[in-house]
Motif scaffolding. Structure first.
Motif, PDB file in Angstrom:
ATOM      1  N   ARG A 161       1.195  -1.035  -0.163  1.00 23.23           N
ATOM      2  CA  ARG A 161      -0.182   0.038   0.266  1.00 23.23           C
ATOM      3  C   ARG A 161       0.700   1.110   0.021  1.00 23.23           C
ATOM      4  O   ARG A 161       0.573   1.890  -0.943  1.00 23.23           O
ATOM      5  CB  ARG A 161      -1.007  -0.155   1.502  1.00 23.23           C
ATOM      6  N   GLU A 162       1.988   1.020   0.767  1.00 27.89           N
ATOM      7  CA  GLU A 162       2.604   2.169   1.399  1.00 27.89           C
ATOM      8  C   GLU A 162       3.476   2.469  -0.469  1.00 27.89           C
ATOM      9  O   GLU A 162       4.123   3.563  -1.065  1.00 27.89           O
ATOM     10  CB  GLU A 162       3.797   2.598   1.968  1.00 27.89           C
ATOM     11  N   GLY A 163       4.072   1.564  -1.071  1.00 26.84           N
ATOM     12  CA  GLY A 163       4.466   1.669  -2.157  1.00 26.84           C
ATOM     13  C   GLY A 163       3.836   2.126  -3.000  1.00 26.84           C
ATOM     14  O   GLY A 163       4.364   3.318  -4.571  1.00 26.84           O
ATOM     15  N   GLU A 164       2.382   1.683  -3.474  1.00 27.72           N
ATOM     16  CA  GLU A 164       1.461   1.855  -5.288  1.00 27.72           C
ATOM     17  C   GLU A 164       1.901   3.752  -4.165  1.00 27.72           C
ATOM     18  O   GLU A 164       1.206   5.136  -5.478  1.00 27.72           O
ATOM     19  CB  GLU A 164       0.301   1.359  -4.198  1.00 27.72           C
ATOM     20  N   LYS A 165       1.586   4.040  -3.148  1.00 32.24           N
ATOM     21  CA  LYS A 165       1.093   6.400  -2.912  1.00 32.24           C
ATOM     22  C   LYS A 165       2.728   6.513  -3.941  1.00 32.24           C
ATOM     23  O   LYS A 165       2.677   7.317  -4.668  1.00 32.24           O
ATOM     24  CB  LYS A 165       1.421   6.151  -1.433  1.00 32.24           C
ATOM     25  N   LEU A 166       3.572   5.776  -3.342  1.00 31.51           N
ATOM     26  CA  LEU A 166       5.624   6.544  -3.407  1.00 31.51           C
ATOM     27  C   LEU A 166       5.044   6.500  -5.257  1.00 31.51           C
ATOM     28  O   LEU A 166       5.942   7.411  -5.943  1.00 31.51           O
ATOM     29  CB  LEU A 166       6.104   5.018  -3.086  1.00 31.51           C
ATOM     30  N   ALA A 167       4.979   5.482  -5.966  1.00 28.81           N
ATOM     31  CA  ALA A 167       4.836   5.030  -7.240  1.00 28.81           C
ATOM     32  C   ALA A 167       3.824   6.108  -7.769  1.00 28.81           C
ATOM     33  O   ALA A 167       4.624   6.404  -9.285  1.00 28.81           O
ATOM     34  CB  ALA A 167       4.275   4.289  -7.453  1.00 28.81           C
ATOM     35  N   ASP A 168       2.671   5.853  -7.025  1.00 29.89           N
ATOM     36  CA  ASP A 168       1.507   7.607  -6.884  1.00 29.89           C
ATOM     37  C   ASP A 168       2.168   9.113  -7.465  1.00 29.89           C
ATOM     38  O   ASP A 168       2.589  10.066  -8.477  1.00 29.89           O
ATOM     39  CB  ASP A 168       0.631   7.738  -6.553  1.00 29.89           C
TER      40      ASP A 168
END
Length: 288
Positions: free
Chosen positions: A148-155
């Protein structure tokens, strides 16, 4: 899916007489760095937990805490070892027959005698399957948190990639006019400064210098690197090191763009790019 290296998970199992409590915390690290804080009674479980973490995570500084507490669902009961008590009584009678002045064993001494009291708590071999299941559940939770945190970083990275594409699209059409304008100015200066040069020599000198200020190649490479960033963000597996390398390449091209371009608006675009790249680099440092 892109994963962050930052996450937290906690799992508890009530086994009646005892309760197991396991915490996993992970932060940024260049490699997978595991640390354990395990109570002495469960220290033997470290290899099993280490194996599970290593199979699920690729990078990050991970701290594992495993505690054993008395359970609340059932009272703990003690049982007297009757066979051992009979053996001690027989041995004491034999010794006192030989040494009548010897003091008899006290109740306190008898209760503290090794093996005299047994309880219903679980041994390590009985606890190990529960510890393994607890570690698996905690890792599921930790990986989900990191994803979940990684998807925020990717965005956040995608937003900056989109902005950099806008900047490249703004700069690219400007370059032919900038080069032509600079070529005219430089030609005029050379004519005024060096009257002895013929037109062919002037054109040669201008062409050489114009090649030095042409940033079309840098703009093309910037677009290529941005394509690769987006491709990696969509790809499975660890991406942090690959993205970090691309940030270095993007920064190299932005620096070249800033140093070569004679136009202030292109220099301003290059400076904004460098800010965006640094912001992306900070996000990349958190990615596994």
């Amino acid at each position: 899916m892109i994963q962050s290296m930052t996450g937290f998970a906690v799992q508890t199992r009530d086994l009646g007489s005892v309760s197991l409590h396991l915490e996993l915390r992970s932060v940024n690290s260049r490699y997978l760095d595991l640390g354990f804080r395990i109570v002495d009674d469960l220290r033997q479980a470290e290899p099993a937990i280490r194996e599970r973490i290593s199979a699920r995570l690729g990078r990050g500084k991970v701290e594992c805490r495993l505690n054993l507490q008395a359970g609340h669902s059932a009272p703990r009961s003690l049982a007297l070892n009757g066979t051992l008590a009979d053996q001690l009584a027989e041995a004491q009678a034999t010794l006192r027959a030989r040494f009548p002045d010897a003091a008899p064993l006290s109740v306190n001494e008898l209760l503290r005698w090794p093996g005299m009291l047994a309880d219903d708590s679980l041994g390590f071999d009985e606890l190990l399957p529960h510890i393994r299941a607890l570690a698996d559940a905690a890792l599921d939770e930790l990986v989900a948190t990191r994803q979940r945190e990684g998807e925020k970083l990717a965005d956040a990275i995608r937003e900056r990639v989109a902005r950099m594409r806008e900047l490249v699209a703004t700069a690219s059409p400007r370059m032919p006019a900038i080069v032509a304008e600079y070529q005219d100015r430089l030609t005029a200066k050379l004519r005024d400064a060096v009257a002895s040069l013929d037109e062919d020599r002037i054109r040669q000198e201008v062409a050489l210098y114009v090649q030095r200020i042409d940033v079309a190649e840098e703009l093309t490479r910037l677009s290529t690197h941005l394509d690769e960033v987006e491709r990696i963000l969509k790809s499975p597996g660890a991406a942090g090191k690959r993205l970090d390398f691309l940030m270095q390449e993007l920064n190299r091209e932005a620096n070249t763009l800033a140093s070569k371009s004679p136009a202030t608006d292109i220099t301003g675009i290059a400076m904004e790019m460098k800010v965006l790249i640094e912001q992306m680099r900070e996000q990349v440092q958190n990615i596994e």
